[in-house]
Write a protein that holds these residues in place. Structure first.
Motif, PDB file in Angstrom:
ATOM      1  N   ASN A  14      28.541 -22.850  25.608  1.00  0.00           N
ATOM      2  CA  ASN A  14      27.641 -23.505  26.553  1.00  0.00           C
ATOM      3  C   ASN A  14      26.899 -24.624  25.847  1.00  0.00           C
ATOM      4  O   ASN A  14      26.303 -24.412  24.783  1.00  0.00           O
ATOM      5  N   LEU A  15      26.949 -25.824  26.409  1.00  0.00           N
ATOM      6  CA  LEU A  15      26.196 -26.949  25.871  1.00  0.00           C
ATOM      7  C   LEU A  15      24.951 -27.138  26.710  1.00  0.00           C
ATOM      8  O   LEU A  15      25.020 -27.234  27.937  1.00  0.00           O
ATOM      9  N   LEU A  16      23.804 -27.194  26.049  1.00  0.00           N
ATOM     10  CA  LEU A  16      22.534 -27.277  26.760  1.00  0.00           C
ATOM     11  C   LEU A  16      21.587 -28.221  26.048  1.00  0.00           C
ATOM     12  O   LEU A  16      21.826 -28.636  24.911  1.00  0.00           O
ATOM     13  N   ALA A  17      20.517 -28.539  26.739  1.00  0.00           N
ATOM     14  CA  ALA A  17      19.452 -29.362  26.161  1.00  0.00           C
ATOM     15  C   ALA A  17      18.158 -29.009  26.878  1.00  0.00           C
ATOM     16  O   ALA A  17      18.156 -28.789  28.089  1.00  0.00           O
ATOM     17  N   THR A  18      17.079 -28.933  26.136  1.00  0.00           N
ATOM     18  CA  THR A  18      15.811 -28.533  26.752  1.00  0.00           C
ATOM     19  C   THR A  18      15.263 -29.606  27.679  1.00  0.00           C
ATOM     20  O   THR A  18      14.417 -29.312  28.524  1.00  0.00           O
ATOM     21  N   TRP A  19      15.730 -30.855  27.544  1.00  0.00           N
ATOM     22  CA  TRP A  19      15.275 -31.901  28.463  1.00  0.00           C
ATOM     23  C   TRP A  19      16.016 -31.830  29.804  1.00  0.00           C
ATOM     24  O   TRP A  19      15.678 -32.535  30.748  1.00  0.00           O
ATOM     25  N   CYS A  20      17.028 -30.957  29.868  1.00  0.00           N
ATOM     26  CA  CYS A  20      17.827 -30.812  31.092  1.00  0.00           C
ATOM     27  C   CYS A  20      17.308 -29.613  31.886  1.00  0.00           C
ATOM     28  O   CYS A  20      17.410 -28.465  31.436  1.00  0.00           O
ATOM     29  N   VAL A  21      16.745 -29.874  33.059  1.00  0.00           N
ATOM     30  CA  VAL A  21      16.161 -28.808  33.878  1.00  0.00           C
ATOM     31  C   VAL A  21      17.181 -27.737  34.230  1.00  0.00           C
ATOM     32  O   VAL A  21      16.906 -26.532  34.092  1.00  0.00           O
ATOM     33  N   PRO A  22      18.397 -28.078  34.694  1.00  0.00           N
ATOM     34  CA  PRO A  22      19.391 -27.034  34.990  1.00  0.00           C
ATOM     35  C   PRO A  22      19.720 -26.177  33.764  1.00  0.00           C
ATOM     36  O   PRO A  22      19.958 -24.976  33.888  1.00  0.00           O
ATOM     37  N   SER A  23      19.724 -26.785  32.576  1.00  0.00           N
ATOM     38  CA  SER A  23      19.984 -26.015  31.357  1.00  0.00           C
ATOM     39  C   SER A  23      18.894 -24.978  31.132  1.00  0.00           C
ATOM     40  O   SER A  23      19.175 -23.815  30.826  1.00  0.00           O
ATOM     41  N   ILE A  32      21.948 -29.545  22.166  1.00  0.00           N
ATOM     42  CA  ILE A  32      22.254 -30.884  21.677  1.00  0.00           C
ATOM     43  C   ILE A  32      21.040 -31.805  21.737  1.00  0.00           C
ATOM     44  O   ILE A  32      21.188 -33.025  21.759  1.00  0.00           O
ATOM     45  N   ASP A  33      19.837 -31.246  21.740  1.00  0.00           N
ATOM     46  CA  ASP A  33      18.643 -32.082  21.614  1.00  0.00           C
ATOM     47  C   ASP A  33      18.745 -32.890  20.327  1.00  0.00           C
ATOM     48  O   ASP A  33      19.034 -32.348  19.255  1.00  0.00           O
ATOM     49  N   THR A  34      18.501 -34.185  20.429  1.00  0.00           N
ATOM     50  CA  THR A  34      18.642 -35.055  19.258  1.00  0.00           C
ATOM     51  C   THR A  34      17.299 -35.445  18.650  1.00  0.00           C
ATOM     52  O   THR A  34      17.263 -36.218  17.688  1.00  0.00           O
ATOM     53  N   GLU A  69      12.440 -28.358  16.600  1.00  0.00           N
ATOM     54  CA  GLU A  69      11.639 -27.161  16.839  1.00  0.00           C
ATOM     55  C   GLU A  69      11.453 -26.878  18.327  1.00  0.00           C
ATOM     56  O   GLU A  69      11.179 -25.746  18.722  1.00  0.00           O
ATOM     57  N   LYS A  70      11.618 -27.891  19.159  1.00  0.00           N
ATOM     58  CA  LYS A  70      11.391 -27.721  20.597  1.00  0.00           C
ATOM     59  C   LYS A  70      12.326 -26.682  21.210  1.00  0.00           C
ATOM     60  O   LYS A  70      11.871 -25.793  21.943  1.00  0.00           O
ATOM     61  N   PRO A  71      13.620 -26.731  20.940  1.00  0.00           N
ATOM     62  CA  PRO A  71      14.519 -25.705  21.503  1.00  0.00           C
ATOM     63  C   PRO A  71      14.188 -24.307  20.995  1.00  0.00           C
ATOM     64  O   PRO A  71      14.252 -23.334  21.754  1.00  0.00           O
ATOM     65  N   LYS A  72      13.841 -24.194  19.713  1.00  0.00           N
ATOM     66  CA  LYS A  72      13.491 -22.891  19.158  1.00  0.00           C
ATOM     67  C   LYS A  72      12.261 -22.324  19.854  1.00  0.00           C
ATOM     68  O   LYS A  72      12.207 -21.135  20.190  1.00  0.00           O
TER      69      LYS A  72
END
Length: 225
Positions: free
Chosen positions: A105-114, A140-142, A146-149
């Motif tokens: 699964n590819l996700l990003a915290t800036w993506c609301v559906p993710s 894949i936050d670039t 620390e934000k995803p964690k």
């Protein structure tokens, strides 16, 4: 002394030659696509992945309800080398899970559906994660690593392993083979690294429909019963 044919005669003689060349070319093309003696399943793909296509056919009837948008593999396709990092920054590859069915699964915290999908992924890992199956969610936050964690911690998502690709190369690698159009993206992969199915967008992975389908992918013989 040989006779020199008139232009009209030469042109007339070239017609059957041209037709013959076209027919030979068509025959070669036909043989390349279908194989001598008839159509060969899996042409154009990796024959080592034929088993994944067979699994896809068996579990296809289960792609309903919450997973109705799941697209089954119809040709054998081995995923490229997907490289990323774990929570400690150590390099990991999809092949580290060789032998298991994996939901990449590819996700990003800036993506609301993710963000909305992640609790379901965590629940699926809780229910089925183990020796035969694993959810590998790659962030894949670039920017801020620390934000995803922090998101996982704040949402109490404790069963998902933390994996990241700060260069988003995994997304690009899947996009190059037509398996990633946006976020989130999920690809169900067999133990040889071959595609079984994929879905663009979020899914309710904690649903009964999802659990039943994943169980059938892990034990495909049961799917046909």
């Amino acid at each position: 002394m040989p006779e020199t044919p008139s232009p009209r005669t030469a042109a007339t003689r070239r017609i059957p030659l041209a037709i013959g060349a076209v027919m030979v070319g068509a025959a070669i093309g036909f043989a390349g696509v279908y194989g001598i003696g008839g159509f060969k399943p899996g042409v154009g793909g990796d024959s080592a992945c034929n088993g994944a296509v067979a699994v896809a056919r068996k579990i296809a009837p289960l792609a309903q309800g919450e997973l109705a948008a799941l697209t089954m593999a119809t040709r054998p396709l081995k995923l490229p080398v997907l490289a990323f990092s774990d929570a400690d920054g150590k390099p990991r590859k999809l092949s580290d899970w060789r032998g298991k069915i994996v939901l990449v699964n590819l996700l990003a915290t800036w993506c609301v559906p993710s963000r909305k999908e992640m609790p379901a992924l965590d629940s699926l890992q809780t229910k089925l994660g183990g020796t035969d199956f694993e959810v590998v969610a790659i962030n894949i936050d670039t920017r801020d690593p620390e934000k995803p964690k922090n998101f996982l911690k704040d949402a109490n998502l404790t069963r998902l392993g933390y994996y990241s690709d700060t260069k988003a190369k995994v997304f690009q690698d899947l996009k190059n083979i037509g398996k990633a159009l946006g976020m989130p993206t999920s690809v169900l992969v067999d133990g040889q690294g071959c595609e079984i199915a994929n879905i663009a967008g979020p899914a309710e992975w904690a649903s009964d429909d999802a659990v039943k389908l994943i169980k059938a992918a892990v034990r495909p013989a049961a799917a046909g019963s």
